[in-house]
Scaffold this motif. Structure first.
Motif, PDB file in Angstrom:
ATOM      1  N   ALA A 157       0.830  -1.210   0.000  1.00  0.00           N
ATOM      2  CA  ALA A 157       0.000   0.000   0.000  1.00  0.00           C
ATOM      3  C   ALA A 157       0.864   1.260   0.000  1.00  0.00           C
ATOM      4  CB  ALA A 157      -0.937  -0.006   1.203  1.00  0.00           C
ATOM      5  N   ARG A 191     -10.387   1.890  -3.859  1.00  0.00           N
ATOM      6  CA  ARG A 191      -9.838   2.021  -2.503  1.00  0.00           C
ATOM      7  C   ARG A 191      -8.820   3.155  -2.442  1.00  0.00           C
ATOM      8  NH1 ARG A 191     -10.680  -3.020   1.227  1.00  0.00           N
ATOM      9  NH2 ARG A 191     -12.710  -3.461   0.323  1.00  0.00           N
ATOM     10  N   LYS A 202     -17.277   5.926   8.288  1.00  0.00           N
ATOM     11  CA  LYS A 202     -17.245   4.457   8.404  1.00  0.00           C
ATOM     12  C   LYS A 202     -16.071   3.972   9.259  1.00  0.00           C
ATOM     13  CE  LYS A 202     -18.576   2.761   3.817  1.00  0.00           C
ATOM     14  NZ  LYS A 202     -18.022   1.863   2.804  1.00  0.00           N
TER      15      LYS A 202
HETATM   16  N1  CMC Z   1     -10.857   3.172   0.571  1.00  0.00           N
HETATM   17  C1  CMC Z   1     -12.177   3.108   0.295  1.00  0.00           C
HETATM   18  N2  CMC Z   1     -13.028   2.267   0.930  1.00  0.00           N
HETATM   19  C2  CMC Z   1     -12.493   1.487   1.868  1.00  0.00           C
HETATM   20  C3  CMC Z   1     -11.130   1.497   2.198  1.00  0.00           C
HETATM   21  C4  CMC Z   1     -10.307   2.392   1.506  1.00  0.00           C
HETATM   22  N3  CMC Z   1      -8.998   2.467   1.761  1.00  0.00           N
HETATM   23  N4  CMC Z   1     -10.898   0.598   3.163  1.00  0.00           N
HETATM   24  C5  CMC Z   1     -12.069   0.015   3.442  1.00  0.00           C
HETATM   25  N5  CMC Z   1     -13.036   0.540   2.659  1.00  0.00           N
HETATM   26  C6  CMC Z   1     -14.450   0.201   2.646  1.00  0.00           C
HETATM   27  C7  CMC Z   1     -14.700  -1.112   1.959  1.00  0.00           C
HETATM   28  O1  CMC Z   1     -14.911  -0.938   0.577  1.00  0.00           O
HETATM   29  C8  CMC Z   1     -15.911  -1.621   2.692  1.00  0.00           C
HETATM   30  O2  CMC Z   1     -17.034  -0.935   2.182  1.00  0.00           O
HETATM   31  P1  CMC Z   1     -18.489  -1.613   2.163  1.00  0.00           P
HETATM   32  O3  CMC Z   1     -18.838  -1.820   3.595  1.00  0.00           O
HETATM   33  O4  CMC Z   1     -19.331  -0.612   1.467  1.00  0.00           O
HETATM   34  O5  CMC Z   1     -18.327  -2.889   1.417  1.00  0.00           O
HETATM   35  C9  CMC Z   1     -15.692  -1.128   4.112  1.00  0.00           C
HETATM   36  O6  CMC Z   1     -14.839  -0.004   4.006  1.00  0.00           O
HETATM   37  C10 CMC Z   1     -15.050  -2.132   5.020  1.00  0.00           C
HETATM   38  O7  CMC Z   1     -13.885  -2.545   4.394  1.00  0.00           O
HETATM   39  P2  CMC Z   1     -13.249  -3.964   4.514  1.00  0.00           P
HETATM   40  O8  CMC Z   1     -12.668  -4.359   3.209  1.00  0.00           O
HETATM   41  O9  CMC Z   1     -14.217  -4.892   5.175  1.00  0.00           O
HETATM   42  O10 CMC Z   1     -12.084  -3.712   5.515  1.00  0.00           O
HETATM   43  P3  CMC Z   1     -10.997  -4.772   5.793  1.00  0.00           P
HETATM   44  O11 CMC Z   1     -10.734  -4.766   7.228  1.00  0.00           O
HETATM   45  O12 CMC Z   1     -11.363  -6.071   5.216  1.00  0.00           O
HETATM   46  O13 CMC Z   1      -9.767  -4.202   4.958  1.00  0.00           O
HETATM   47  C11 CMC Z   1      -7.883  -2.965   4.340  1.00  0.00           C
HETATM   48  C12 CMC Z   1      -8.730  -3.480   5.493  1.00  0.00           C
HETATM   49  C13 CMC Z   1      -6.595  -2.388   4.900  1.00  0.00           C
HETATM   50  C14 CMC Z   1      -7.527  -4.114   3.401  1.00  0.00           C
HETATM   51  C15 CMC Z   1      -8.669  -1.880   3.578  1.00  0.00           C
HETATM   52  O14 CMC Z   1      -8.962  -0.821   4.441  1.00  0.00           O
HETATM   53  C16 CMC Z   1      -7.940  -1.372   2.344  1.00  0.00           C
HETATM   54  O15 CMC Z   1      -8.049  -1.989   1.282  1.00  0.00           O
HETATM   55  N6  CMC Z   1      -7.170  -0.239   2.450  1.00  0.00           N
HETATM   56  C17 CMC Z   1      -6.388   0.250   1.344  1.00  0.00           C
HETATM   57  C18 CMC Z   1      -5.057  -0.484   1.285  1.00  0.00           C
HETATM   58  C19 CMC Z   1      -4.156  -0.075   2.417  1.00  0.00           C
HETATM   59  O16 CMC Z   1      -3.923   1.082   2.666  1.00  0.00           O
HETATM   60  N7  CMC Z   1      -3.562  -1.082   3.099  1.00  0.00           N
HETATM   61  C20 CMC Z   1      -2.591  -0.866   4.171  1.00  0.00           C
HETATM   62  C21 CMC Z   1      -3.103  -1.297   5.498  1.00  0.00           C
HETATM   63  S1  CMC Z   1      -2.120  -0.707   6.887  1.00  0.00           S
HETATM   64  C22 CMC Z   1      -0.538  -1.343   6.738  1.00  0.00           C
HETATM   65  C23 CMC Z   1      -0.465  -2.781   6.389  1.00  0.00           C
HETATM   66  O17 CMC Z   1      -1.061  -3.618   7.038  1.00  0.00           O
HETATM   67  O18 CMC Z   1       0.223  -3.086   5.446  1.00  0.00           O
END
Ligand code: CMC
Length: 400
Positions: free
Chosen positions: A242, A273, A329
């Protein structure tokens, strides 16, 4: 005859009260063990390594001391720390065979893929590769922690046709890495920034890559197999990559004036995202991101030019995102958002950012492997089967 299973046939998946399957997609909120390594309070922006706050460690500690703390569970005495530092310094150089391998790896490969290959090969050459005692394990970990920065720095220099810069015994771990990578002495602010970055990235509980390493270790496989798996998991853009994608996103936006339009189009309308935002555990501002932000601002202002423009874009984008439905959210800035600017300002090319994450996170992976396997149980979850059973096998020439 074809049939579907009834819930009673998979009782281990069924909630006795509701009769519904219990499915923790993404293993959300499942505790796989007890731990004393790391605690995240995701609602209040708090993070502790072995009980010490990340703010204190970033301010008062350094990568070597934090590594000792994570691996051993306590802060070292002066003598212990000196001894530990010496051990790492003595292991920094990598075998010639690994250098030869780095020269053979395609130059256009993603650096994380190079790292996966090189660490795997390094494991082949480790004199204690078959020693599965805890001491043997610890020694391998020290060797790998010491050598990963050298692998990354040498690869960068090889693909850019630059002379290798060998480790400098007078420099600490983080400084020495950037010195070997850039091929020049560092300013004080650069030394401080890279060391703090390594502390901030050293550990983060049972994230996807840590889990991968522990799953592999739980099968009683060797240390290097676990770490290679961890590198593979970290390479995904939802996890460690990321920070690479965050920088690409700032560049794609191109100007502060374009931020609001871009955010509306890509994040709100197309539901892409926002990279460097959101986290499985945090429902508040990532405490590491707060610290990275301070360094990003200082370094970007000091450098000026393109990286200052990027900082301004990131700043505006964060402001827009934090007052958008994302924040409602619970989606806030994570560590990879501002670390991207810090690494960029330090002169590291974008596609190498995630390798810097891996260089420090190998410490957390090691701590978790050591802790989990001390009282090991193979990790073996289940799936709730919703397909068919008892289907008739049809020979290939009779299939339509
Ligand atoms: N941008 C837009 N929407 C988002 C984002 C984002 N960065 N993150 C979560 N959401 C939305 C997602 O689409 C979902 O929406 P809906 O409820 O309408 O379906 C909701 O928020 C819940 O998301 P989720 O996918 O259930 O959250 P998760 O816990 O499964 O995912 C994550 C966590 C880190 C994968 C996600 O937040 C993401 O893809 N972030 C962008 C990538 C990123 O920055 N990753 C680095 C994480 S921190 C350091 C590391 O661990 O490497």
């Amino acid at each position: 005859m074809v049939r579907k299973l009834s819930p009673e046939e998979q009782p281990w998946c069924i909630d006795k009260e509701t009769g519904e399957p219990i499915i923790n997609k993404g293993v959300q909120n499942v505790c796989i063990d007890k731990s004393t390594i790391c605690y995240i309070d995701g609602y209040h922006s708090k993070l502790f390594y072995r009980g010490y706050s990340i703010e204190d460690l970033a301010k008062y500690s350094n990568f070597e001391e934090t590594t000792f703390l994570l691996l051993n569970g306590y802060l070292p005495t002066k003598n212990e720390l000196e001894d530990f530092k010496t051990k790492i310094i003595n292991e920094r150089e990598i075998p010639d065979k690994v250098i030869d391998l780095l020269k053979m790896i395609p130059r256009d490969i993603e650096p994380m893929e190079m790292l996966r290959t090189a660490v795997s090969y390094l494991g082949n050459l480790d004199p204690e590769r078959h020693d599965i005692s805890r001491d043997g394990f610890y020694n391998k970990a020290i060797r790998l922690i010491a050598k990963m920065p050298t692998i990354v720095a040498y690869f960068y220099r090889i693909i850019n046709d630059k002379e290798l810069v060998h480790p400098n015994d007078g420099m600490n771990h983080a400084e020495n890495f950037l010195y070997m990578f850039l091929g020049r002495d560092l300013e004080e602010i650069e030394k401080d920034a890279i060391d703090t970055a390594f502390v901030l990235y050293a550990e983060h509980e049972m994230n996807a890559s840590a889990f991968t390493t522990v799953v592999i270790a739980s099968t009683a496989a060797d240390y290097y197999s676990s770490i290679v798996g961890g590198i593979g998991a970290l390479r995904g853009p939802l996890h460690g990559y990321a920070n690479v994608e965050a920088m690409r996103q700032f560049n794609e936006i191109g100007s502060v004036d374009n931020v609001e339009k871009w955010f509306k189009e890509y994040i709100l309308t197309k539901k892409k995202r926002l990279m460097g935002f959101g986290h499985r555990v945090y429902r508040s501002y990532d405490p590491r991101a707060k610290i990275f932000r301070q360094y990003a601002e200082k370094l970007a202002k000091m450098r000026g030019g393109k990286i200052l423009e990027i900082f301004k874009i990131a700043n505006k984008l964060e402001e827009v995102a934090l007052s958008s439905p994302l924040a409602e959210k619970g989606i806030y800035t994570n560590t990879d958002y501002w670390s991207a600017i810090v690494y960029g300002a330090l002169g590291v090319p974008t596609d190498f950012f995630c390798t810097l994450f891996a260089i420090s996170r190998v410490v957390g992976w090691t701590a978790h492997i050591l802790e989990y396997t001390e009282n090991n149980r193979i990790i073996r979850p289940r799936l709730f089967y919703v397909g068919e059973v008892e289907k008739e096998y049809i020979p290939i020439d009779k299939r339509t």
